[in-house]
Design a protein around this motif. Structure first.
Motif, mmCIF file in Angstrom:
data_model
loop_
_atom_site.group_PDB
_atom_site.id
_atom_site.type_symbol
_atom_site.label_atom_id
_atom_site.label_comp_id
_atom_site.label_asym_id
_atom_site.label_seq_id
_atom_site.Cartn_x
_atom_site.Cartn_y
_atom_site.Cartn_z
ATOM 1 N N ARG A 104 0.859 -1.185 0.000
ATOM 2 C CA ARG A 104 0.000 0.000 0.000
ATOM 3 C C ARG A 104 0.893 1.231 0.000
ATOM 4 N NH1 ARG A 104 -4.724 -2.221 0.587
ATOM 5 N NH2 ARG A 104 -4.963 -4.104 1.802
ATOM 6 N N LEU A 105 0.787 2.018 -1.050
ATOM 7 C CA LEU A 105 1.650 3.192 -1.179
ATOM 8 C C LEU A 105 1.042 4.364 -0.427
ATOM 9 C CD1 LEU A 105 2.482 2.843 -4.965
ATOM 10 C CD2 LEU A 105 3.726 1.947 -3.002
ATOM 11 N N PRO A 106 1.852 5.061 0.350
ATOM 12 C CA PRO A 106 1.341 6.175 1.165
ATOM 13 C C PRO A 106 0.927 7.364 0.294
ATOM 14 C CG PRO A 106 3.726 5.980 1.382
ATOM 15 C CD PRO A 106 3.276 4.836 0.537
ATOM 16 N N SER A 107 -0.336 7.775 0.398
ATOM 17 C CA SER A 107 -0.826 8.873 -0.437
ATOM 18 C C SER A 107 -0.090 10.179 -0.153
ATOM 19 C CB SER A 107 -2.333 9.055 -0.278
ATOM 20 O OG SER A 107 -2.661 9.303 1.061
ATOM 21 N N ALA A 108 0.411 10.352 1.063
ATOM 22 C CA ALA A 108 1.158 11.573 1.384
ATOM 23 C C ALA A 108 2.435 11.655 0.550
ATOM 24 C CB ALA A 108 1.496 11.607 2.873
ATOM 25 N N GLU A 109 2.983 10.518 0.175
ATOM 26 C CA GLU A 109 4.226 10.509 -0.604
ATOM 27 C C GLU A 109 3.989 10.420 -2.107
ATOM 28 O OE1 GLU A 109 7.089 7.707 0.905
ATOM 29 O OE2 GLU A 109 6.530 8.182 2.957
ATOM 30 N N GLY B 95 -4.005 12.015 -6.318
ATOM 31 C CA GLY B 95 -4.461 11.586 -7.636
ATOM 32 C C GLY B 95 -5.172 12.716 -8.332
ATOM 33 N N PRO B 96 -6.064 12.376 -9.190
ATOM 34 C CA PRO B 96 -6.521 11.016 -9.468
ATOM 35 C C PRO B 96 -5.535 10.254 -10.361
ATOM 36 C CG PRO B 96 -7.711 12.580 -10.826
ATOM 37 C CD PRO B 96 -6.811 13.385 -9.930
ATOM 38 N N PHE B 97 -5.627 8.924 -10.276
ATOM 39 C CA PHE B 97 -4.764 8.036 -11.045
ATOM 40 C C PHE B 97 -5.599 7.077 -11.882
ATOM 41 C CE2 PHE B 97 -2.055 9.100 -7.404
ATOM 42 C CZ PHE B 97 -0.852 9.389 -8.025
ATOM 43 N N VAL B 98 -4.988 6.586 -12.953
ATOM 44 C CA VAL B 98 -5.542 5.482 -13.722
ATOM 45 C C VAL B 98 -4.443 4.440 -13.860
ATOM 46 C CG1 VAL B 98 -7.188 6.879 -15.037
ATOM 47 C CG2 VAL B 98 -4.915 6.457 -15.969
ATOM 48 N N GLU C 212 -9.016 6.988 -5.475
ATOM 49 C CA GLU C 212 -8.113 7.988 -4.898
ATOM 50 C C GLU C 212 -7.623 7.552 -3.524
ATOM 51 O OE1 GLU C 212 -7.555 12.725 -4.909
ATOM 52 O OE2 GLU C 212 -9.110 11.737 -6.051
ATOM 53 N N GLY C 213 -6.328 7.711 -3.314
ATOM 54 C CA GLY C 213 -5.727 7.351 -2.037
ATOM 55 C C GLY C 213 -5.519 5.863 -1.854
#
Length: 120
Positions: free
Chosen positions: A75-80, A84-87, A97-98
């Motif tokens: 699980r990648l830390p959203s703070a780092e 997003g948003p990502f695809v 998101e997140g």
């Protein structure tokens, strides 16, 4: 035959280090993948090594690239990761998101993910 997971892992591992990758399959249709066309841009930070070198990720200008060969999801830390948003860069599916998650390695081997940043 076609193995999208093998392609995603090979391309992700190469992109982490600024390189190219290609997976050979029995025919052109089996070799096709959107992963090959993802260009993450300039690195925004160093390669982050986890689990004693068995998992890693790197944040880039246009996305995030990660690999995982452990038996636990990464699980990648959203703070780092910069939000997003990502695809999914390989198939274009939106990523919640997140929640940039790289699944645990399975019977077929290590897993790679390429997350493309979408403009807001």
């Amino acid at each position: 035959g076609k193995d999208p997971e093998a392609v995603a892992y090979a391309v992700a591992a190469a992109r982490l280090l600024g390189d190219e990758a290609y997976v050979v399959a029995p025919g052109p249709a089996a070799e096709a993948s959107g992963c090959y066309f993802f260009r993450p841009g300039t690195p925004r930070g160093p390669l982050v090594d986890l689990a004693g070198g068995r998992a890693a990720y790197r944040v880039f200008e246009d996305g995030v690239v990660a690999v995982n060969e452990t038996d636990q999801p990464l699980r990648l830390p959203s703070a780092e990761t910069g939000g997003g948003p990502f695809v999914d860069a390989c198939d274009g599916r939106p990523v919640a998101e997140g929640s940039l998650v790289v699944p645990a390695a399975g019977r077929t081997g290590p897993v790679g993910r390429l997350f493309a940043r979408r403009p807001r």
